[in-house]
Scaffold this motif. Structure first.
Motif, PDB file in Angstrom:
ATOM      1  N   ILE A  65      -1.806  15.361   1.349  1.00 12.25           N
ATOM      2  CA  ILE A  65      -2.268  15.418   2.742  1.00 12.25           C
ATOM      3  C   ILE A  65      -3.663  14.785   2.842  1.00 12.25           C
ATOM      4  O   ILE A  65      -3.911  13.961   3.731  1.00 12.25           O
ATOM      5  CB  ILE A  65      -2.268  16.860   3.280  1.00 12.25           C
ATOM      6  N   ALA A  66      -4.551  15.141   1.922  1.00 13.12           N
ATOM      7  CA  ALA A  66      -5.900  14.563   1.920  1.00 13.12           C
ATOM      8  C   ALA A  66      -5.838  13.053   1.696  1.00 13.12           C
ATOM      9  O   ALA A  66      -6.548  12.279   2.358  1.00 13.12           O
ATOM     10  CB  ALA A  66      -6.762  15.230   0.855  1.00 13.12           C
ATOM     11  N   SER A  67      -4.970  12.621   0.799  1.00  9.87           N
ATOM     12  CA  SER A  67      -4.813  11.197   0.515  1.00  9.87           C
ATOM     13  C   SER A  67      -4.291  10.444   1.740  1.00  9.87           C
ATOM     14  O   SER A  67      -4.759   9.338   2.044  1.00  9.87           O
ATOM     15  CB  SER A  67      -3.856  11.019  -0.663  1.00  9.87           C
ATOM     16  N   CYS A  68      -3.328  11.033   2.433  1.00  7.82           N
ATOM     17  CA  CYS A  68      -2.802  10.411   3.661  1.00  7.82           C
ATOM     18  C   CYS A  68      -3.916  10.224   4.685  1.00  7.82           C
ATOM     19  O   CYS A  68      -4.042   9.160   5.296  1.00  7.82           O
ATOM     20  CB  CYS A  68      -1.697  11.271   4.268  1.00  7.82           C
ATOM     21  N   ASN A  69      -4.703  11.254   4.853  1.00 11.20           N
ATOM     22  CA  ASN A  69      -5.774  11.187   5.844  1.00 11.20           C
ATOM     23  C   ASN A  69      -6.839  10.165   5.454  1.00 11.20           C
ATOM     24  O   ASN A  69      -7.364   9.457   6.316  1.00 11.20           O
ATOM     25  CB  ASN A  69      -6.364  12.565   6.078  1.00 11.20           C
ATOM     26  N   GLY A  74      -9.045   4.776   6.351  1.00 11.70           N
ATOM     27  CA  GLY A  74      -9.374   3.475   5.772  1.00 11.70           C
ATOM     28  C   GLY A  74      -8.714   2.310   6.474  1.00 11.70           C
ATOM     29  O   GLY A  74      -9.229   1.193   6.456  1.00 11.70           O
ATOM     30  N   MET A  75      -7.580   2.562   7.102  1.00 11.30           N
ATOM     31  CA  MET A  75      -6.872   1.495   7.818  1.00 11.30           C
ATOM     32  C   MET A  75      -7.229   1.453   9.301  1.00 11.30           C
ATOM     33  O   MET A  75      -6.647   0.693  10.068  1.00 11.30           O
ATOM     34  CB  MET A  75      -5.362   1.676   7.648  1.00 11.30           C
ATOM     35  N   GLY A  76      -8.198   2.294   9.702  1.00  8.65           N
ATOM     36  CA  GLY A  76      -8.613   2.307  11.103  1.00  8.65           C
ATOM     37  C   GLY A  76      -7.842   3.284  11.965  1.00  8.65           C
ATOM     38  O   GLY A  76      -7.943   3.255  13.194  1.00  8.65           O
ATOM     39  N   TYR A  77      -7.045   4.155  11.337  1.00  7.68           N
ATOM     40  CA  TYR A  77      -6.248   5.131  12.070  1.00  7.68           C
ATOM     41  C   TYR A  77      -6.725   6.554  11.794  1.00  7.68           C
ATOM     42  O   TYR A  77      -5.930   7.484  11.671  1.00  7.68           O
ATOM     43  CB  TYR A  77      -4.758   5.009  11.699  1.00  7.68           C
ATOM     44  N   ASP A 101       0.845  -1.205   0.000  1.00  6.75           N
ATOM     45  CA  ASP A 101       0.000   0.000   0.000  1.00  6.75           C
ATOM     46  C   ASP A 101       0.876   1.249   0.000  1.00  6.75           C
ATOM     47  O   ASP A 101       0.608   2.214  -0.711  1.00  6.75           O
ATOM     48  CB  ASP A 101      -0.932   0.020   1.214  1.00  6.75           C
ATOM     49  N   TRP A 102       1.941   1.231   0.823  1.00  9.24           N
ATOM     50  CA  TRP A 102       2.874   2.364   0.845  1.00  9.24           C
ATOM     51  C   TRP A 102       3.561   2.506  -0.512  1.00  9.24           C
ATOM     52  O   TRP A 102       3.645   3.600  -1.064  1.00  9.24           O
ATOM     53  CB  TRP A 102       3.933   2.216   1.943  1.00  9.24           C
TER      54      TRP A 102
END
Length: 167
Positions: free
Chosen positions: A126-130, A135-138, A94-95
């Motif tokens: 930044i929006a994509s990171c968030n 999506g991963m529960g974080y 994913d990374w």
């Protein structure tokens, strides 16, 4: 002189004996040693902390015209995640996909030394990171652009070109 030679020989024998003992012990519990090494490697949280700092520094480098530093920060931001190849093999792709695809416009803007495009793409990341964190529960980890760089001991306003980074 003879005394010195005997001492060197004695130390060498101790080293060789110790080495063969540790090789023998390693053969007996190789999986235990591998498990110990794996448990000592950082998973995602520690490398992500470095990723976050480098990502923030990158903005201030680009803003200051230090495009080589921005490029350097991006390169080593990606490399910081290498331990996850081993410790989180299911999550690492994913990374890798994120950096190769979604982060590519940021890297392209750095290479072009285009601040307007860089700012637009940086903000999109930044929006994509968030979104990814959520999506991963974080979802409680929300990236924001800092008002100043995390590393205060770097000259961000040093004129450089993105191509100045050694390979």
């Amino acid at each position: 002189m003879l005394k010195k030679s005997v001492q060197v020989l004695a130390v060498t024998c101790l080293i060789v004996t110790g080495s063969s003992l540790s090789v023998s012990a390693a053969g007996e519990d190789t999986q235990g040693q591998i498990d110990g090494i794996m448990s000592a490697l950082p998973k995602f949280a520690v490398p992500m902390r470095e990723v976050g700092d480098r990502f923030q520094n990158m903005f201030y480098a680009a803003e200051g015209g230090n495009w080589a530093l921005a490029s350097y920060m991006s390169k080593y931001m990606d490399n910081a995640m290498n331990p996850a190849k081993i410790t989180k093999p299911k999550e690492y792709p994913d990374w890798a996909t994120f950096y190769k695809e979604e982060f590519a416009p940021v890297n392209n803007a750095i290479a072009a030394q285009d601040m307007a495009t860089f700012t637009k793409e940086y903000t999109a990341v930044i929006a994509s990171c968030n979104d990814c964190h959520a999506g991963m529960g974080y979802g409680f980890i929300k990236v924001v652009k800092l008002t100043s760089p995390p590393d205060q001991g770097i000259e961000y306003k040093l004129a450089s070109k993105a191509v100045d980074v050694p390979k």
